[in-house]
Scaffold this motif. Structure first.
Motif, PDB file in Angstrom:
ATOM      1  N   MET A   1      47.768  21.819  26.695  1.00 32.58           N
ATOM      2  CA  MET A   1      48.133  22.660  27.820  1.00 32.58           C
ATOM      3  C   MET A   1      46.902  22.853  28.700  1.00 32.58           C
ATOM      4  SD  MET A   1      49.913  26.311  27.534  1.00 32.58           S
ATOM      5  CE  MET A   1      49.736  27.517  28.761  1.00 32.58           C
ATOM      6  N   SER A   2      47.053  22.622  29.997  1.00 32.13           N
ATOM      7  CA  SER A   2      45.931  22.773  30.915  1.00 32.13           C
ATOM      8  C   SER A   2      46.181  23.941  31.865  1.00 32.13           C
ATOM      9  CB  SER A   2      45.716  21.490  31.707  1.00 32.13           C
ATOM     10  OG  SER A   2      46.828  21.250  32.535  1.00 32.13           O
ATOM     11  N   PHE A   3      45.101  24.466  32.372  1.00 31.38           N
ATOM     12  CA  PHE A   3      45.157  25.614  33.279  1.00 31.38           C
ATOM     13  C   PHE A   3      44.600  25.188  34.619  1.00 31.38           C
ATOM     14  CE2 PHE A   3      42.920  29.222  35.199  1.00 31.38           C
ATOM     15  CZ  PHE A   3      43.995  30.088  35.364  1.00 31.38           C
ATOM     16  N   LYS A   4      45.300  25.535  35.686  1.00 32.76           N
ATOM     17  CA  LYS A   4      44.823  25.242  37.031  1.00 32.76           C
ATOM     18  C   LYS A   4      44.884  26.516  37.861  1.00 32.76           C
ATOM     19  CE  LYS A   4      45.451  22.381  41.034  1.00 32.76           C
ATOM     20  NZ  LYS A   4      46.286  21.424  41.728  1.00 32.76           N
ATOM     21  N   ASN A   5      43.759  26.903  38.437  1.00 34.30           N
ATOM     22  CA  ASN A   5      43.687  28.087  39.278  1.00 34.30           C
ATOM     23  C   ASN A   5      44.241  27.740  40.658  1.00 34.30           C
ATOM     24  OD1 ASN A   5      43.123  30.507  40.421  1.00 34.30           O
ATOM     25  ND2 ASN A   5      40.900  30.292  40.359  1.00 34.30           N
ATOM     26  N   ARG A   6      45.369  28.316  41.004  1.00 33.87           N
ATOM     27  CA  ARG A   6      46.005  28.010  42.287  1.00 33.87           C
ATOM     28  C   ARG A   6      45.543  28.942  43.398  1.00 33.87           C
ATOM     29  NH1 ARG A   6      52.227  27.137  40.486  1.00 33.87           N
ATOM     30  NH2 ARG A   6      51.806  25.554  38.919  1.00 33.87           N
ATOM     31  N   ASN A   7      45.492  30.230  43.129  1.00 34.08           N
ATOM     32  CA  ASN A   7      45.149  31.215  44.143  1.00 34.08           C
ATOM     33  C   ASN A   7      44.218  32.269  43.566  1.00 34.08           C
ATOM     34  OD1 ASN A   7      46.941  30.119  46.064  1.00 34.08           O
ATOM     35  ND2 ASN A   7      48.634  31.261  45.183  1.00 34.08           N
ATOM     36  N   ILE A   8      43.439  32.878  44.449  1.00 28.11           N
ATOM     37  CA  ILE A   8      42.627  34.036  44.106  1.00 28.11           C
ATOM     38  C   ILE A   8      43.140  35.182  44.960  1.00 28.11           C
ATOM     39  CG2 ILE A   8      40.338  35.087  44.207  1.00 28.11           C
ATOM     40  CD1 ILE A   8      39.172  32.312  43.842  1.00 28.11           C
ATOM     41  N   PHE A   9      43.612  36.229  44.331  1.00 32.37           N
ATOM     42  CA  PHE A   9      44.072  37.393  45.067  1.00 32.37           C
ATOM     43  C   PHE A   9      42.905  38.370  45.153  1.00 32.37           C
ATOM     44  CE2 PHE A   9      47.879  35.495  43.302  1.00 32.37           C
ATOM     45  CZ  PHE A   9      48.617  35.328  44.460  1.00 32.37           C
ATOM     46  N   ALA A  10      42.164  38.250  46.231  1.00 35.19           N
ATOM     47  CA  ALA A  10      40.945  39.033  46.408  1.00 35.19           C
ATOM     48  C   ALA A  10      41.269  40.472  46.776  1.00 35.19           C
ATOM     49  CB  ALA A  10      40.087  38.398  47.499  1.00 35.19           C
ATOM     50  N   THR A  11      40.342  41.354  46.461  1.00 32.41           N
ATOM     51  CA  THR A  11      40.502  42.771  46.787  1.00 32.41           C
ATOM     52  C   THR A  11      40.342  43.001  48.284  1.00 32.41           C
ATOM     53  OG1 THR A  11      38.158  43.221  46.504  1.00 32.41           O
ATOM     54  CG2 THR A  11      39.552  43.439  44.568  1.00 32.41           C
ATOM     55  N   LEU A  12      40.822  44.120  48.740  1.00 29.77           N
ATOM     56  CA  LEU A  12      40.631  44.518  50.128  1.00 29.77           C
ATOM     57  C   LEU A  12      39.230  45.108  50.282  1.00 29.77           C
ATOM     58  CD1 LEU A  12      44.072  46.176  50.825  1.00 29.77           C
ATOM     59  CD2 LEU A  12      43.282  43.937  51.568  1.00 29.77           C
ATOM     60  N   PRO A  13      38.740  45.213  51.516  1.00 34.12           N
ATOM     61  CA  PRO A  13      37.414  45.819  51.698  1.00 34.12           C
ATOM     62  C   PRO A  13      37.386  47.252  51.196  1.00 34.12           C
ATOM     63  CG  PRO A  13      38.166  44.814  53.729  1.00 34.12           C
ATOM     64  CD  PRO A  13      39.309  44.768  52.778  1.00 34.12           C
TER      65      PRO A  13
END
Length: 76
Positions: A1-13
């Motif tokens: 099983m492999s893992f692929k990072n699709r998105n980064i949900f970054a914090t707001l300022p």
């Protein structure tokens, strides 16, 4: 099983009453960047789920700006 990072949900300022919030934009108008804690967040304007986070600062950051060429970012 492999893992692929699709998105980064970054914090707001992070905001603080009585303190200015500095947002920066790249010269091409594609990305914005801002500081949050010890991190610098670079987000795509058209699709905010595309983000990059720089977390190598040892102290709290307050500002980040693109160079006029758009190849470098200065942060402090």
């Amino acid at each position: 099983m492999s893992f692929k990072n699709r998105n980064i949900f970054a914090t707001l300022p992070r905001t603080q009453r009585g303190m200015p919030m500095v947002l920066g934009g790249d010269p091409k108008g594609k990305n914005i960047l801002y500081a949050n804690g010890n991190s610098i967040i670079i987000r795509d304007i058209e699709n905010p789920s595309f983000a990059d986070v720089y977390t190598e600062h040892s102290t709290q950051t307050t500002v980040a700006k693109y160079s006029p060429s758009g190849f470098y970012i200065a942060s402090a």
